[in-house]
Design a protein around this motif. Sequence first.
Motif, PDB file in Angstrom:
ATOM      1  N   LEU A  20       7.359 -24.780  56.719  1.00  0.00           N
ATOM      2  CA  LEU A  20       8.232 -25.910  57.004  1.00  0.00           C
ATOM      3  C   LEU A  20       7.673 -26.822  58.069  1.00  0.00           C
TER       4      LEU A  20
ATOM      5  N   ALA B 247      12.379 -20.258  71.110  1.00  0.00           N
ATOM      6  CA  ALA B 247      13.133 -21.326  71.796  1.00  0.00           C
ATOM      7  C   ALA B 247      14.502 -20.827  72.246  1.00  0.00           C
ATOM      8  N   VAL B 248      15.211 -20.116  71.353  1.00  0.00           N
ATOM      9  CA  VAL B 248      16.576 -19.700  71.717  1.00  0.00           C
ATOM     10  C   VAL B 248      16.541 -18.664  72.844  1.00  0.00           C
TER      11      VAL B 248
ATOM     12  N   LEU C 146      15.885 -20.359  75.993  1.00  0.00           N
ATOM     13  CA  LEU C 146      17.036 -21.151  76.449  1.00  0.00           C
ATOM     14  C   LEU C 146      18.021 -20.249  77.200  1.00  0.00           C
TER      15      LEU C 146
ATOM     16  N   LEU D 143      11.094 -27.935  74.684  1.00  0.00           N
ATOM     17  CA  LEU D 143       9.900 -28.413  73.969  1.00  0.00           C
ATOM     18  C   LEU D 143       9.579 -29.781  74.556  1.00  0.00           C
TER      19      LEU D 143
ATOM     20  N   PRO E  86      15.995 -27.895  61.996  1.00  0.00           N
ATOM     21  CA  PRO E  86      17.012 -27.412  61.067  1.00  0.00           C
ATOM     22  C   PRO E  86      17.838 -26.267  61.654  1.00  0.00           C
TER      23      PRO E  86
ATOM     24  N   LEU F   5      22.515 -23.139  64.586  1.00  0.00           N
ATOM     25  CA  LEU F   5      22.352 -21.715  64.877  1.00  0.00           C
ATOM     26  C   LEU F   5      21.953 -21.515  66.343  1.00  0.00           C
ATOM     27  N   ALA F   6      21.026 -22.347  66.822  1.00  0.00           N
ATOM     28  CA  ALA F   6      20.533 -22.219  68.195  1.00  0.00           C
ATOM     29  C   ALA F   6      21.674 -22.413  69.196  1.00  0.00           C
TER      30      ALA F   6
END
Length: 588
Positions: free
Chosen positions: A125, A377-378, A381, A435, A508, A512-513
Motif C-alpha cells: 500500500l 506509530a500507535v 503515540l 511522522l 487509512p 483505528l489509531a
Amino acid sequence: MGHEDNSKGGNGGQSSLTKSLLLPGLILLLLLLLAVRRRNRRHVTCDAPGPPAWPLIGSHFHVELPLWRWVEREGKARYGPVIQVRFPDHLAVIVSGYDEIREVFLNESLLGRPQLPWRKQVGGLALSEGKLWRAHRTFSVRALNDFGWGRPACQADVAEESRQIVQEIRDRLPAGPAPQLRSAELDVGELVTQSVSAVISRMIFGCEQVAYDERFYSKLPLMQSIEQENRLSLAQTLMRRLGKLPWPLGPAVRRLLCLGRPEPLVMEALRMCQEQIDKRRRSLRHSQQAGGAALARQCSRDYSDYIEFYLREKTNYFSDDENDSGRRDAAGDAAVDEATGAATAAETAPDDPAAPSMRDGRLAMTIFDLMTGGVDAVANLVRWALLLASLHPEAQRRLREELEAAGGDASYADKDKLPYAEAFLEEVQRFVSLLPEGVVRRAVDSTTIGGYRVPKGARIIPNLYGVHHDPLHFPEPDRFQPDRFLRYGRFQPSRHLLPFSLGKRACPGEALARMEAFTLLTAILRRFSVALPDSEAARLDSLLRGSDGFVRRVVEHRLVFTELPQPPPTPPTPPTQQQQQQQAPQFL
Ligand code: HEM
C-alpha cells in the motif's frame, strides 16, 4: 629544402586532418547542445529556491539530515516555505507552509511514492503507485471501514487489550502493606508495543495471532525502506545514480550491487507473513467444512479479519492486468515468489480462488505496510503521551478527574464526555509530530507547488512538524498545552493539525489509531499515576528529542507507576443483539 618541404608537408597533413575533424566535431557539439536544450525544454526544472547544488554531489554538504530539523533551524528562514534540495540521485522539494502542504496532499500529480526497483511490481500500500496502488488502497480501506476496524466490535477487542496491559503493569508492582499505594519504576515500552501489535495482528490474521517478535515489527519493509532512503550516505546515492545509467552500464551496476533485490531481512519478514496467510487459509477452510460453526466458537468477535476478507472478495478487486504498465520486474517478482513460496500465475489453477498466487506476495506486502504503519506509530503515540503526562502532573490530574466524572469504565464510545482526554492526545500529536516528514510523495507529472515549478520524478517532503509548530496557528508552539484544543469546555480540533495527512493518500488507519491510543492511554491513566524518576530527569532533553527515524520514536526510559485506588470492577459488556444475530461469514 627537401627537409623543409617534408616538414611543411607533415604540418599541412596534420592541419588538414584537424580541419577535416573540426567541422564534424563542431556539428556534433552543436547537435549535442541542441539535444540538451530540447531535453531541458521538455523537462521542467524546479525553480524553487534552495541551497547551492554542485555537479554530481548536489547540495549534500549544504544541508543536514533529517531535513525537517535543518529546515526548522535555518532552511525555512533563508529560503521560504518551498525549498529544493538536490541530491546525487534525486531532487527533493521540502514543503513547510500549511497552504502549500494542503496543496501537495490534494494534488493528483503528487500521489506517487519514491520507487524501489523490486517493490514496484509487488504492490503493497505504502510505496506503490498508479493502478496497483489504487486497487490495494480501495481493497484495504473497504476492509478497514466495512469490516469493523474502528467500530464498536473492534473497540471491544481494544478495550480487552487495555485491561490486559493494566493487569500486566499491576503484576509488575511490588506487593505492599494495604493502605500504601503500590509503586515502581517501569519501562512499559515493550508492553505497549505488544498490546498494539496484538490488536492489529488479530485484525489481520484472525484469532490465531502472530506471536510477538520484535524483528517482525521493527524491520518491516515500509519502515525499513523509508528509513534507509532517509539515511543514504553520499557514496550510496552516487551508486544509485550510477545504477540509473543507460544500458549496459546501469544494469551492470545494479546487478553488481544487488540493487534490484529485496533485503534478506525483508525476505525473511515476507516469509513469516506468508506462513501466517497459509495458516489462516487452512483454518478458514476447516471452518467452512464445519459449516462456519467452528470459527464462531473459536472467535468471540463479529467482524472479518483482513485475510478472510481477501479470500472472499479478491476477485471483485483484483484483475489479472492490475500491473500499472503490464511490465513485470522479473528480479523483484522472482525474489518475492521465492520468499513467499508463491507459485507463478502459470502454476496456479485459475478457478481455485483459495490457491496461492502471485497476489499472495502482494497481500503479504500490504499486510506488512498495515502492521508497520499501525504498530510503530500507535505504540509510540501512547508512549509519548505517557511521557508527557509524567511531565505535566496538572494535565494528568485534569484528565483523571474527567475520567472519574464520566464513570468508572468510560470507553472510546464515551469520548464526547472526555473532551480533555481528546485534547490531550491531540496536543501530543501536535507537540511530537510523530511522522515529522509525513511519508514522502513523488511527482508522477510535472506540476507546481506554491507557484513554483516541480518536475516529474521530484520527491516531495511535507514538513508536518513545521506546520504543527507554526506560531501563526499554534501560539507558543513549544509549550505543551492541551487547552488549545478546547473551546467552552468542548473538544475543538484544528484544521492546521495534519498528523494523518489529507486527501486520497491520507493514512487509512486514522480511525483505528485514534481509538487504540485513546483507549490504551485512558485505561492506564485511570489506574496509575505516572511520574518521571530523578534518574531520567537528568536526560530530559534527549528524552524530549526522541529518535530521528521516520517515526519519532520515544527513547527507552522508565516512569514511576503508582497504582491508584481501584474503582469497583464492572462486568464485561454482553454482546449486542445485532452481534448475536450475525451469521458466521462464508469464505473460500
Ligand atoms: C498515530 C498513528 C499514525 C500516524 C500519525 C500515521 C500517519 C500517517 C501518515 C502521515 C501517512 C502518509 C499519508 C500521505 O502520504 O499523505 C500514513 C500513511 C499510511 N498509514 Fe498511517 N499513521 C498512523 C497509524 C496507522 C495505522 C494504525 C495504520 C494501519 C492500520 C496505518 C497504515 C498506514 C498505511 C498503510 C499508509 C500508506 C497509505 C498509502 O500510501 O496509501 N497508519 N500514515
